[in-house]
Design an enzyme around this catalytic site. Sequence first.
Site, PDB file in Angstrom:
ATOM      1  N   LYS A  51       0.800  -1.363   0.029  1.00 42.24           N
ATOM      2  CA  LYS A  51       0.048   0.102  -0.101  1.00 42.24           C
ATOM      3  C   LYS A  51       0.753   1.188  -0.026  1.00 42.24           C
ATOM      4  O   LYS A  51       0.325   2.233  -0.484  1.00 42.24           O
ATOM      5  CB  LYS A  51      -1.020  -0.090   1.270  1.00 42.24           C
ATOM      6  CG  LYS A  51      -2.145  -0.953   1.042  1.00 42.24           C
ATOM      7  CD  LYS A  51      -3.221  -0.610   0.053  1.00 42.24           C
ATOM      8  CE  LYS A  51      -4.458  -1.483  -0.010  1.00 42.24           C
ATOM      9  NZ  LYS A  51      -5.178  -1.137  -0.797  1.00 42.24           N
ATOM     10  N   SER A 303       0.251 -10.029  -0.719  1.00 35.36           N
ATOM     11  CA  SER A 303       0.065  -8.764  -0.715  1.00 35.36           C
ATOM     12  C   SER A 303       0.190  -8.021   0.778  1.00 35.36           C
ATOM     13  O   SER A 303       0.593  -6.902   0.734  1.00 35.36           O
ATOM     14  CB  SER A 303      -1.215  -8.517  -1.038  1.00 35.36           C
ATOM     15  OG  SER A 303      -2.138  -9.272  -0.483  1.00 35.36           O
TER      16      SER A 303
END
Length: 402
Positions: A51, A303
């Site tokens: 992110k 992720s």
Amino acid sequence: MIGPQDVRAAAALIEGVAERTPVQRSRALSQLVGADVWLKCENLQRAGSFKIRGAYTRMVRLTEAEKAHGVVAASAGNHAQGVALAAGLLGLDAVIFMPVDAALPKVAATRGYGARVELVGTSVDEALVAARAHADRTGSVLIHPFDHPDVGAGQGTVALEVLEQVPDVGTIVVPVGGGGLAAGIAAALADRPDVRVVGVQAARAASYPVSLAAGRPVPATELRTMADGIAVGMPGAVPFEVLARHQVPVRTVSEEDLSRALLLVAERAKLVVEPSGAAAVAAVMADPTGIADDGRPVVCVLSGGNVDPIVLLRVIRHGLASAGRYLQLHVVVEDTPGALAELLREVAAMGGNVMHVSHLRTGGDLGFSDVAIDLQIETKGPEHCGTVLTGLRAAGYRLSSS
């Protein structure tokens, strides 16, 4: 709305800010697929997920006037930490709205990066409503977790690294929530039609398969998954347009698939990931067909690694049960001295490790002199479970299992 040139520009912006995360070959997954499978370790990224790439790209491009008003975001945890870290690096005030049941380590980490955290609602979508209202009141800039071209371009820098680290990659498998990461990767590969992108959602929070079929964003019918990082109710307009244009398929995985994948990554790759971070691996394990038909390497994006230890413990237990490593037995025996000890000796003789024992002396299936014994047994796998069941039945025990 996002192209390879945008992703390359974002890569220049985040150089020295985001880590170039490593790739690691998985022998277990490679044997399953019949081609090399690599893990792209974004769980080792700064703030624990990819992110920071999109958050920093979006925020560094704000005007000075916008920066003066600060930023606001909504997130279950990973985007929150990415925004908080980026804001700290850029000297901006940040307010993050998170669901009330957000994992405590994610809340603490977000605050640790210097952001103010407000707990609102029961989902990211509800937190996003509060974040928009805050932006309207204060003039702060909303840093959307996925629905902005700059965010998608920043996330797409993952693909540029993959192309350098695994030059002959044929397929990149990507977890999908709102779709920013998958869209950025698909955009980065727009001039590489030889590399396929496959998205993955939790079946209990799957908005993209129905949306792609309908040709427009459609809300998910439920949001009940352990993979909170990809539990997003509605695809973003920007990532949806990119994924639809590039015809990116999106698979779904069950909760059992997710927990088994997390367990495999922990046991075999020695990596800690959160359930959403294991989604790509879950898809490969659940159905390897069509992943590497041409025999070229596959890259699964891990992720994120921001997982609450309590949640991790629960998921690992669930994964062990799903993998046949725990056996739950309900055994009815005669309530006589030594009956329990004899049952435990039988289990031990077959190599079962008893983890928990409980007694029940009343029940519809119990006679006057019967007692029910519930056992939780640690085994070596499904074959060993069968051996224990067969052995106990051969010894005359009345039992049921799960």
